[in-house]
Scaffold this active site. Structure first.
Site, PDB file in Angstrom:
ATOM      1  N   HIS B  56       0.794  -1.477   0.112  1.00 43.61           N
ATOM      2  CA  HIS B  56       0.190  -0.004   0.092  1.00 43.61           C
ATOM      3  C   HIS B  56       1.046   1.319  -0.297  1.00 43.61           C
ATOM      4  CE1 HIS B  56      -3.268  -2.795   1.083  1.00 43.61           C
ATOM      5  NE2 HIS B  56      -2.549  -3.028   1.775  1.00 43.61           N
ATOM      6  N   HIS B 215      -7.561  -4.731  -1.101  1.00 44.30           N
ATOM      7  CA  HIS B 215      -6.280  -6.104  -1.796  1.00 44.30           C
ATOM      8  C   HIS B 215      -7.215  -6.622  -2.476  1.00 44.30           C
ATOM      9  CE1 HIS B 215      -5.962  -4.784   2.881  1.00 44.30           C
ATOM     10  NE2 HIS B 215      -5.120  -5.536   2.032  1.00 44.30           N
TER      11      HIS B 215
END
Lengths: 327, 327
Positions: B56, B215
């Site tokens: 991320h 995700h």
């Protein structure tokens, strides 16, 4: 084509509208695609400007602000801005001490800035950045393209102007930076322009292109995908060799994402770059890791090195306040 | 798979090595994937920490620095960090006034932080961020995921700690921010994890997924690609409705790139977002446009709004100095 756009013909207009709506300290000259500092022209300061095709964001407008650029003209995607708008840019940046244009080495940009300077009728000079080592060796620099190393030239020239130095001095340090900067890139995927909607370059699923240009121009070698360390060694080696860096040289480095590559991968490359330079006993002043000069959604990166002396190091460390750089 | 990586199992280790080699003011705890401020622990200041899976970037370590996080634990790609390393993080961040952990609402992260807090044995408290409006309506928030809005929570809590406020006060403003923040994203392409090397989500060439997780978790609607304005209207509308923003509300907004989308497209979205909020008479304090919380190389973006009051506005404006944010 899957892009966050509306009519492809409106991308630049809408992007610039978003840019000035969201970023502080910048504004758009009416009825143009020219971005300037809100306080331009700055009285008694040399104006530093640039311009070129869009699609390389945050270049160019992301570097408009205190300590860097006074303004930037945006063309259509991968297309030079019109001379008339460049002329408005030059006039808007002139605070009575003249204007220096920093131009990447593309024919259209140079031609249009030449015309623009005549139209503007203010004291004007220019420098041409040709940092891409891929397509010509170091004895034949006229053909080299201007790529991410241009950001270091913006930084150095902008700092010199911010110190209140005259036009010839601002030009001198810009040229010193140009003589000391070199870059090389690799594409893992092609960019896709909104107008065309298809890849500019045909690359197979397992192919990469070493030395590609920021508009998808041909590189020097097409090869199978390799580990990041091998790719980094190749890019860094070519750049170090071009600059003839040796034991004890000092440099600032940049790992520049081309638009579609995540930051995590850029740090993997930066780690190896740092090791390679350390192994060669090159003193690394700093490594900049981010997207600085992109090619739309191209996956890949470029490596840039700027060899430093005391003057260039001081100018790099001069305070800056722009949408992209703020230190 | 075309990525700038070496052995996929080494991505996190090599990325963090690059990160600490290139960024100032941060260091890595020995034999861990934990990044802390170089001056941690800061005596007499509440420690503010976070952690979670990698992939991320720049979240989480990019927000470690003065005025924001004291440290962050990085797990494997999309995997919670081990409790032992989180425990080392908590201990390293404790300057005698206790530690607040800001946790995104994923089971593994919460469970491991619980264990870590027991192991660390210092004064500790935590907050759970669940800003993603996509997968549960506003009456059933327990199931919501934590996404890009977490960055605003980091900023607000970090500023409060930097002011020297006690742990319960730092927690209070973090919870206020959590109550006032909402996000929603859209994916144009799937992320590809280095280990798997294939898309996590099957999206056709003309499909996008509204409300996708960071995700690649399922969103709320799969549809054909739409103009950027329609997509922005949808994301912004859902976020505004969730927060019940009305005439005269004040908010800070974020247009967050998910990793593979160029900045030019994010500004196209930001332009429309700004228009939509203006049309609804919502006072836009600022719009942050960049990559803040990505999903590897996923193309797409998320929109986040944080409703402001005087206290939150002041904390957002508090000085910060981290690799990613520097104001």
């Amino acid at each position: 084509m899957k892009k966050l756009v509306n009519d492809p013909a409106d991308v630049v207009d809408e992007m610039l509208a978003g840019f000035v709506a969201c970023e502080d300290g910048v504004e758009r000259l009416p009825d143009t695609d020219v971005i300037v500092r809100s306080d331009a022209p700055v009285d008694g300061k040399v104006g530093v400007v640039t311009g070129g095709g869009s699609g390389h964001e945050p270049m160019h407008a992301g570097y408009v602000g205190e300590g860097m650029l006074d303004g930037a003209a945006a063309g259509a995607i991968f297309t030079s801005p019109p001379a008339t708008e460049m002329s408005e840019l030059i006039a808007a940046a002139d605070g009575g001490e003249g204007v220096l244009a920093i131009i990447k080495n593309y024919e259209g940009d140079i031609m249009n800035f030449d015309t623009a300077a005549e139209l503007a009728g203010v004291e004007y000079d220019q420098v041409i950045v040709d940092d891409d080592v891929a397509i010509a060796d170091s004895t034949e620099r006229t053909g080299r393209r201007g790529v991410a190393g241009t950001v270091f030239v913006h930084k150095v020239a902008g700092a010199m102007a911010d110190r209140g130095e005259p036009l010839d001095e601002v030009k001198r340090v810009a040229e010193k930076a140009i003589d000391n900067v070199a870059s090389m890139g690799v594409a893992l995927t092609s960019c896709i322009t909104p107008e065309k909607g298809e890849p500019t370059v045909d690359l197979n699923d397992d192919e990469i292109e070493i030395g590609i240009g920021i508009h998808g121009e041909p590189g020097v070698e097409r090869t199978e995908i390799q580990p990041a360390d091998e790719i980094t060694d190749r890019l860094t080696g070519d750049v170090v060799d071009d600059l003839n860096l040796d034991d004890g040289s000092e440099a600032v480095a940049m790992v520049n994402g081309l638009g579609g590559t995540p930051l995590s991968e850029l740090y993997v490359v930066a780690r190896r770059l740092d090791q390679v330079l350390d192994d060669r006993s090159i003193d690394v002043h700093d490594v900049w890791v981010d997207e600085y000069c992109t090619s739309l959604d191209m996956a890949g990166c470029s490596v840039t090195l700027l060899e430093l002396d005391d003057e260039l190091r001081g100018l790099l460390e001069h305070p800056v306040s722009t949408p992209q750089l703020n230190d």
